[in-house]
Structures are given as structure tokens and as C-alpha cells.
Write an enzyme that holds these catalytic residues in place. Structure first.
Site, PDB file in Angstrom:
ATOM      1  CE  LYS A 110      -0.976  42.805  40.419  1.00 55.53           C
ATOM      2  NZ  LYS A 110      -1.520  41.664  39.723  1.00 55.53           N
ATOM      3  CG  ASP A 150      -1.291  40.158  43.278  1.00 56.74           C
ATOM      4  OD1 ASP A 150      -1.774  39.808  41.903  1.00 56.74           O
ATOM      5  OD2 ASP A 150      -0.546  40.309  43.836  1.00 56.74           O
TER       6      ASP A 150
HETATM    7  P1  NAD Z   1      -1.000  33.959  47.959  1.00 49.84           P
HETATM    8  O1  NAD Z   1      -0.779  35.124  48.884  1.00 49.84           O
HETATM    9  O2  NAD Z   1      -2.309  33.452  47.989  1.00 49.84           O
HETATM   10  O3  NAD Z   1       0.186  32.885  48.100  1.00 49.84           O
HETATM   11  C1  NAD Z   1       1.198  33.177  47.859  1.00 49.84           C
HETATM   12  C2  NAD Z   1       2.328  31.721  48.423  1.00 49.84           C
HETATM   13  O4  NAD Z   1       3.633  31.902  48.185  1.00 49.84           O
HETATM   14  C3  NAD Z   1       1.955  31.281  49.752  1.00 49.84           C
HETATM   15  O5  NAD Z   1       1.691  29.821  49.906  1.00 49.84           O
HETATM   16  C4  NAD Z   1       3.064  31.853  50.510  1.00 49.84           C
HETATM   17  O6  NAD Z   1       3.381  30.988  51.702  1.00 49.84           O
HETATM   18  C5  NAD Z   1       4.252  31.414  49.375  1.00 49.84           C
HETATM   19  N1  NAD Z   1       5.342  31.964  49.567  1.00 49.84           N
HETATM   20  C6  NAD Z   1       5.808  33.171  49.890  1.00 49.84           C
HETATM   21  N2  NAD Z   1       7.133  33.367  49.981  1.00 49.84           N
HETATM   22  C7  NAD Z   1       7.646  32.215  49.435  1.00 49.84           C
HETATM   23  C8  NAD Z   1       9.061  31.617  49.172  1.00 49.84           C
HETATM   24  N3  NAD Z   1      10.305  32.446  49.466  1.00 49.84           N
HETATM   25  N4  NAD Z   1       9.229  30.718  48.907  1.00 49.84           N
HETATM   26  C9  NAD Z   1       8.134  30.046  48.519  1.00 49.84           C
HETATM   27  N5  NAD Z   1       6.610  30.178  48.849  1.00 49.84           N
HETATM   28  C10 NAD Z   1       6.607  31.535  49.248  1.00 49.84           C
HETATM   29  O7  NAD Z   1      -0.774  34.684  46.430  1.00 49.84           O
HETATM   30  P2  NAD Z   1      -1.323  34.081  45.060  1.00 49.84           P
HETATM   31  O8  NAD Z   1      -2.671  34.936  44.841  1.00 49.84           O
HETATM   32  O9  NAD Z   1      -1.328  32.494  45.010  1.00 49.84           O
HETATM   33  O10 NAD Z   1      -0.138  34.894  44.137  1.00 49.84           O
HETATM   34  C11 NAD Z   1       0.933  34.114  43.846  1.00 49.84           C
HETATM   35  C12 NAD Z   1       1.570  34.649  42.571  1.00 49.84           C
HETATM   36  O11 NAD Z   1       0.659  34.623  41.564  1.00 49.84           O
HETATM   37  C13 NAD Z   1       2.002  36.171  42.757  1.00 49.84           C
HETATM   38  O12 NAD Z   1       2.936  36.452  41.973  1.00 49.84           O
HETATM   39  C14 NAD Z   1       0.700  36.770  42.062  1.00 49.84           C
HETATM   40  O13 NAD Z   1       0.799  38.209  41.494  1.00 49.84           O
HETATM   41  C15 NAD Z   1       0.366  35.835  40.899  1.00 49.84           C
HETATM   42  N6  NAD Z   1      -0.888  35.968  40.561  1.00 49.84           N
HETATM   43  C16 NAD Z   1      -2.167  35.719  41.318  1.00 49.84           C
HETATM   44  C17 NAD Z   1      -3.447  35.792  40.776  1.00 49.84           C
HETATM   45  C18 NAD Z   1      -4.672  35.613  41.720  1.00 49.84           C
HETATM   46  O14 NAD Z   1      -5.661  35.422  40.978  1.00 49.84           O
HETATM   47  N7  NAD Z   1      -4.677  35.275  42.967  1.00 49.84           N
HETATM   48  C19 NAD Z   1      -3.477  36.108  39.297  1.00 49.84           C
HETATM   49  C20 NAD Z   1      -2.491  36.108  38.642  1.00 49.84           C
HETATM   50  C21 NAD Z   1      -1.293  36.292  38.966  1.00 49.84           C
END
Ligand code: NAD
Length: 427
Positions: A110, A150
Site C-alpha cells: 500500500k 485507492d
Molecule cells: P473515494 O475517495 O472514491 O470515496 C470515499 C467516500 O467517502 C466519498 O464519498 C467521501 O465523500 C466519503 N467520506 C469521506 N469522509 C467521510 C465521512 N466522515 N463520513 C461519510 N463519508 C465520508 O474512496 P473509495 O475508493 O470509494 O474507497 C472507500 C473505502 O474503500 C476505503 O476504505 C478504501 O481503502 C476501500 N477500498 C477501495 C477500493 C477501490 O477499488 N477503490 C478497493 C478496496 C477497498
């Protein structure tokens, strides 16, 4: 001093506590515990970037490779203000377990850059990404370590990263990064992969629990890459989405939220704030604090935003039957114990959100074969792989009478421990 103080952080302590519980169940010897727990390599970089106004600002970035035993390492890089060595170390460890559970030929990694992407222009983000990629060149490569998106990064950043690496070696190397735009060698279905994987796991879980997705009342925290896909898919299947939130605010809708309309609102206004009010009094929606969304009454609570959202503080008040961890590390170990005591089951992150790395693996394979698969093939393979992982977790939990998180970790850690034993110690 014991090893590992460099990467200690709250999140790393969470990941370590989960690992310790699983190591106890498996009866792992002490030397193997340390070997499997601590990251093998960690690179910290500080680099200057020219801002649009001419100022030069220094940024700090990281790349942590947790285990080198299983093949090249794999994992995303994020742009967020909280990025640290300890955070990347915890996330890299979870990537190792996720890959092992899915039987992908990778160790976990990561990375990220500490910054607030919302406050940076496109040009600044491009310069940060290109410089970060250049700084990482000594430790990455299509057979060494393959980054992916991510939080705060997506196809655009992957395209810049791919181009920078390719410029440095003198020819195009699409396999250096996954999550690329399709025209650059990205795969069909990578963007929705993580969310789709979450939905396939829930679907499988509902079948095993003898109920259906349509009957579920669902709350989703986070409306980004992952959360929006989950909410939209569940809405399309006929589940009732009763709560949504993002960084700008939360919505409660006990009679159901029109997720398609919410998505259109976010595309136009940049966040969910204002959506409930705009729907008018007849819509049955109300704006609530974004953290209050976690405590709404529902069957499935799906954190899909940030780590450490379900804590000792709010765990006693959750009003759901099951938590499905779409985000990485959303539940602290203390909260886990409270939820277990209250009979609320947790589908762990290493299983629930593994669809992202699974389709990233498909992308890497297609890039190496110079041959692409269509969306249907990807979806079928993803569904098969997620269901097979779910079956292993379900069986391990039943055999040992343990919670699903510990069960998932025992399956994954056993596989890595076996590989470490067979490869033995060099020299
Ligand atoms: P992203 O940046 O696209 O979206 C994050 C979302 O969370 C946004 O809508 C943001 O406004 C919201 N957010 C931020 N702070 C917040 C709060 N305090 N309360 C409510 N909502 C809040 O990120 P993502 O890629 O969707 O990733 C989200 C999670 O999923 C992370 O933990 C990431 O590590 C995990 N993840 C992502 C992937 C991927 O393929 N993108 C894969 C596995 C795990």
C-alpha cells in the site's frame, strides 16, 4: 527495542490485534508470527512539487510492501491528509490477507501521498503523481510491485503513473499499474469491481442465511468509487436504501432513497448535501449529520468510506443486524467485541472488498497476455472467486466456531505461513 516501532499507528495496532487473535487460533510459533506480521519493506519519500502559483511545496509519500513470499506485491495508493507509514503498513498487511484469501499470486502493498486532493488543481495532482511514481521506480515493477487506485485516486492518476513509468523505461508497460482507463489497457469492470464484489458476497451470505437481498434495509456510509456502486446495485436489485452519507452530509430515508437520483445530484453538486431538502417534503427524506447515518435502523450497515468508523463510542448504539465492511479497517477490535456481544455479525473487509484486487489481477493477466476479456466474463469470474472465498470463510468459521473475521484471517494466514515454510529462510 522491539522491531516495528517505525510503523506503529492506531490502524496498525488494529491489524496486529486481529492477526494475534488468528495466530492464537492457528497456534503459530513466535518466529513465524513476527515474520508474517511486520512489513518486509517500507520506502518513505519527500519530494518538491511546484504549485500553480509558483511556490514550491514538499510532499511526503510512502510505499510499504508487506510480504514478498507470495509473488510480486499489490495494493493501491491513496491521496489523503492522514496518510502515514503506520496507515500504509496496516493497509499493506490487509492486502496480503485479501490476496491470500482470494488465492491471487501476490503479497500485499500500500502507498500514498499525504495531501488534501480537493485543494489541489489537476495540474498539481499530475505533478504530484508523476513525481511520486518516479520516486517509487527503485521498488516497483510489473513483476515486483503493482500499484492501483485507492481513496482520492482513480483512472486519471493511474494513466499518469503508467505514462511516467513507461517514459522512464523507454517503452509502454501497462502491467505496471491496474485501474487504468480501458483505452490504456484497463479492464472492463475495474471501476465497479470492489462494489460489485461486495454485492456478490452479500448475495452469497443472504442465500446461506436463507433470506434475499430484496428484503434488506441498507445503510451505506461513503458515496465514492465503492459506496456509490454498492448503493446503486442494491437499489437496482430492489433492496431499500434507508441511509446514505458522504463527506458533505448524511440522508435518512426510512421509506427508501432513490439512489439513481442521489447519484445524479452528486455528479452535479459534488456531494450529497442538499439532496434531501431538494427532494421536497413529499420525498420522506431528511438531512442528518454524516456520522448519525451509522446509527440508523437497518438490516445491513455498509461502511464504505474511511477506517475506524465503528468504535467503542458508537458500537453500543448501532441498530443493524450485520455490518459489511466495504471500507478497509472500519471497525476497531474493541468495537468488534461489542458487536459480537450484541449478536451483530461482521463480514470482514479482507473478504467483502476483495473484488477490487481480484479484478486488478484480471487486468494484470490480460495486459500480460495482450488479450482482453469482456464484461460478462469478468463479472462471472469475479462472482465465482468471491463466492469461493466466502465458502472457505463460512466453513472455517463453522469448523472452529469463530467469528467471520478470524475465520477469514485463518484461511489467509495459513496459506502464507505454508508458503513461508516451504520457501524456508535465505540463505
Ligand atoms: P473515494 O475517495 O472514491 O470515496 C470515499 C467516500 O467517502 C466519498 O464519498 C467521501 O465523500 C466519503 N467520506 C469521506 N469522509 C467521510 C465521512 N466522515 N463520513 C461519510 N463519508 C465520508 O474512496 P473509495 O475508493 O470509494 O474507497 C472507500 C473505502 O474503500 C476505503 O476504505 C478504501 O481503502 C476501500 N477500498 C477501495 C477500493 C477501490 O477499488 N477503490 C478497493 C478496496 C477497498
Amino acid at each position: 527495542m522491539a522491531t516495528g516501532h517505525e510503523w506503529r499507528s492506531e490502524l496498525y495496532q488494529d491489524a496486529s490485534a486481529q492477526f494475534a487473535r488468528c495466530a492464537d487460533v492457528l497456534g503459530l510459533p513466535d518466529d513465524l508470527r513476527t515474520r508474517l506480521l511486520e512489513p518486509r519493506r517500507a520506502l518513505t519519500v519527500n519530494f518538491p512539487v511546484r504549485r500553480d502559483d509558483g511556490r514550491v511545496e514538499n510532499f511526503t509519500g510512502y510505499r510499504v510492501q508487506h510480504t514478498l513470499t507470495m509473488g510480486p506485491t499489490k495494493g493501491g495508493f491513496r491521496y489523503a491528509p492522514g496518510v502515514s507509514l503506520g496507515e500504509c503498513s496496516a493497509l499493506a498487511m490487509w492486502m496480503t490477507w485479501k490476496c491470500a484469501l482470494l488465492e491471487l499470486p501476490y503479497g500485499g502493498a500500500k502507498g500514498g501521498v499525504r495531501c488534501q486532493p480537493r485543494e489541489l488543481s489537476v495540474g498539481e495532482l499530475e505533478r504530484i503523481t508523476r513525481r511520486y511514481a518516479a520516486e517509487l521506480i527503485p521498488v516497483i515493477g510489473p513483476d515486483r510491485d503493482i500499484p492501483a487506485p485507492d481513496m482520492g485516486t482513480g483512472e486519471r492518476e493511474m494513466a499518469w503513473f503508467y505514462d511516467t513509468y513507461s517514459q522512464s523505461v523507454g517503452h509502454s508497460v501497462p502491467e505496471i499499474v491496474t485501474g487504468k482507463p480501458p483505452v490504456l489497457g484497463g479492464t472492463a469492470e475495474r471501476r465497479p469491481a470492489t462494489g460489485l464484489g461486495v454485492v456478490y458476497v452479500i448475495e452469497g451470505m443472504m442465500e446461506r442465511l436463507d433470506t434475499t437481498l430484496r428484503d434488506q434495509r441498507v445503510v451505506v456510509q461513503g458515496f465514492g468509487n465503492v459506496g456509490e456502486v454498492i448503493a446503486s446495485e442494491l437499489f437496482a436489485i430492489g433492496a431499500t436504501v434507508v441511509g446514505l452519507s458522504d463527506a458533505t452530509g448524511g440522508i435518512a430515508g426510512p421509506d427508501g432513497i432513490d439512489v439513481e437520483a442521489a447519484g445524479a445530484w452528486v455528479a452535479e453538486h459534488g456531494g450529497l448535501a442538499g439532496f434531501a431538502d431538494a427532494q421536497g417534503a413529499g420525498g420522506g427524506l431528511r438531512e442528518i449529520d454524516r456520522s448519525a447515518v451509522l446509527e440508523l435502523g437497518c438490516d445491513l450497515l455498509i461502511p464504505a468510506a474511511l477506517e475506524r468508523q465503528i468504535t467503542v463510542e458508537n458500537a453500543p448504539r448501532l441498530d443493524c443486524r450485520m455490518v459489511v465492511e466495504a471500507a478497509n479497517g472500519p471497525t476497531t477490535p474493541e468495537a468488534d467485541r461489542i458487536l459480537a456481544g450484541r449478536g451483530i455479525q461482521v463480514v470482514p473487509d479482507v473478504l467483502a472488498n476483495a473484488g477490487g484486487v481480484c479484478v486488478s489481477y484480471f487486468e494484470w493477466v490480460q495486459d500480460q497476455q495482450k488479450y482482453s476479456w469482456d464484461a460478462i466474463e469478468i463479472q462471472e469470474r469475479l462472482r465465482r472467486q468471491m463466492r469461493s472465498a466466502l465458502a472457505k470463510v463460512w466453513d472455517a468459521a463453522g469448523e472452529r466456531d469463530i467469528d467471520w473475521r478470524t475465520a477469514a484471517l485463518t484461511v489467509a494466514v495459513r496459506r502464507v505461513a505454508e508458503a513461508a515454510r516451504l520457501r524456508a529462510i535465505y540463505p
